[in-house]
Design a protein around this motif. Structure first.
Motif, PDB file in Angstrom:
ATOM      1  N   ASN A  61       0.798  -1.219   0.000  1.00 16.59           N
ATOM      2  CA  ASN A  61       0.000   0.000   0.000  1.00 16.59           C
ATOM      3  C   ASN A  61       0.836   1.278   0.000  1.00 16.59           C
ATOM      4  O   ASN A  61       0.286   2.372  -0.107  1.00 16.59           O
ATOM      5  CB  ASN A  61      -0.936   0.017   1.207  1.00 16.59           C
ATOM      6  CG  ASN A  61      -2.044  -0.999   1.092  1.00 16.59           C
ATOM      7  OD1 ASN A  61      -2.488  -1.311  -0.009  1.00 16.59           O
ATOM      8  ND2 ASN A  61      -2.491  -1.533   2.215  1.00 16.59           N
ATOM      9  N   ASP A  94       3.425   7.223   4.848  1.00 18.47           N
ATOM     10  CA  ASP A  94       2.516   6.588   5.805  1.00 18.47           C
ATOM     11  C   ASP A  94       1.284   6.116   5.040  1.00 18.47           C
ATOM     12  O   ASP A  94       0.481   6.947   4.597  1.00 18.47           O
ATOM     13  CB  ASP A  94       2.107   7.575   6.896  1.00 18.47           C
ATOM     14  CG  ASP A  94       1.122   6.975   7.897  1.00 18.47           C
ATOM     15  OD1 ASP A  94       0.744   5.793   7.745  1.00 18.47           O
ATOM     16  OD2 ASP A  94       0.708   7.695   8.823  1.00 18.47           O
ATOM     17  N   GLU A  96      -1.441   5.090   5.866  1.00 22.13           N
ATOM     18  CA  GLU A  96      -2.696   5.564   6.445  1.00 22.13           C
ATOM     19  C   GLU A  96      -2.927   7.051   6.158  1.00 22.13           C
ATOM     20  O   GLU A  96      -4.006   7.583   6.409  1.00 22.13           O
ATOM     21  CB  GLU A  96      -2.692   5.340   7.970  1.00 22.13           C
ATOM     22  CG  GLU A  96      -2.532   3.885   8.384  1.00 22.13           C
ATOM     23  CD  GLU A  96      -3.645   2.999   7.843  1.00 22.13           C
ATOM     24  OE1 GLU A  96      -4.813   3.443   7.892  1.00 22.13           O
ATOM     25  OE2 GLU A  96      -3.340   1.886   7.356  1.00 22.13           O
ATOM     26  N   ASN A  97      -1.901   7.709   5.638  1.00 21.85           N
ATOM     27  CA  ASN A  97      -2.004   9.141   5.362  1.00 21.85           C
ATOM     28  C   ASN A  97      -1.203   9.437   4.092  1.00 21.85           C
ATOM     29  O   ASN A  97       0.013   9.593   4.133  1.00 21.85           O
ATOM     30  CB  ASN A  97      -1.464   9.963   6.540  1.00 21.85           C
ATOM     31  CG  ASN A  97      -1.506  11.445   6.274  1.00 21.85           C
ATOM     32  OD1 ASN A  97      -2.102  11.906   5.296  1.00 21.85           O
ATOM     33  ND2 ASN A  97      -0.863  12.220   7.137  1.00 21.85           N
TER      34      ASN A  97
END
Length: 202
Positions: A61, A94, A96-97
């Motif tokens: 990801n 990151d 998630e960000n």
């Protein structure tokens, strides 16, 4: 990154397509070059390791990778592997960000360097990062001796933010304002297409 597995970014002179297993042998040939190893701070891999790397770039990801194709050759019906000229990547700091990402560009074929394909590929990748991944801060880490890359990213308003004497590397950064994002999204020719569909049409 799965998000771009069916995405093609078409500009005037290049197509950016997802990195697929059939691209690996040509990519592996490129990375046998000592020049490219030095410019990309890479170690040579076996072909099997290169396939593993391709799967990682597809599944992880935090990695978004496109292969750069010569649009002229593609439109003339050349096999995809013969249209390959390099790659362009976004590494999400990151997962998630996705607001912060590191961008890399490699024009591996010497005959295509200095002809504007790298610049268009970077522009397409910045477009994709800003519009799809919602990236607002882009970074580029460049070897001090790679003056052409420093000049390239300077065109996109990247500014030097740090210098590593140990790694002999410059870090450049671009914080995308709303106004700059609008200009990026509106100022050049790009179409987003389905990779599966364009392959089926060929």
């Amino acid at each position: 990154m799965r998000v771009n597995e069916d995405t093609v970014l078409r500009g005037l002179r290049v197509l950016l397509v997802p990195y697929e297993p059939h691209h690996v042998p040509r990519y592996h040939e490129w990375m046998m070059s000592e020049e490219l190893q030095k410019l990309t701070a890479s170690e040579p891999l076996t072909l099997e390791q290169e396939y593993d790397m391709q799967r990682s770039w597809r599944e992880d990801n935090d990695k978004c990778t496109f292969i750069i194709l010569d649009a002229v050759k593609w439109n003339q019906g050349y096999p995809e592997e013969q249209c390959m000229v390099g790659d362009v990547n976004l590494f999400i700091v990151d997962p998630e960000n996705t607001s912060l990402a590191e961008i890399e560009i490699m024009i591996a074929e010497p005959a295509y360097r200095g002809k504007g394909l790298g610049e268009e590929s970077v522009r397409l990748m910045l477009f994709y990062g800003a519009s799809t991944l919602k990236t607002t801060i882009f970074q580029a880490k460049i070897g001090q001796e790679n003056i052409k890359s420093v000049q390239l990213f300077s065109k996109f308003h990247f500014e030097e933010v740090s210098l590593s004497a140990v790694f002999k590397e410059i870090t450049m950064q671009w914080k995308v304002t709303d106004e700059e994002k609008k200009k990026l999204l509106d100022s050049f020719c790009v179409s987003v297409e389905s990779y599966k569909q364009i392959k089926d049409m060929k």
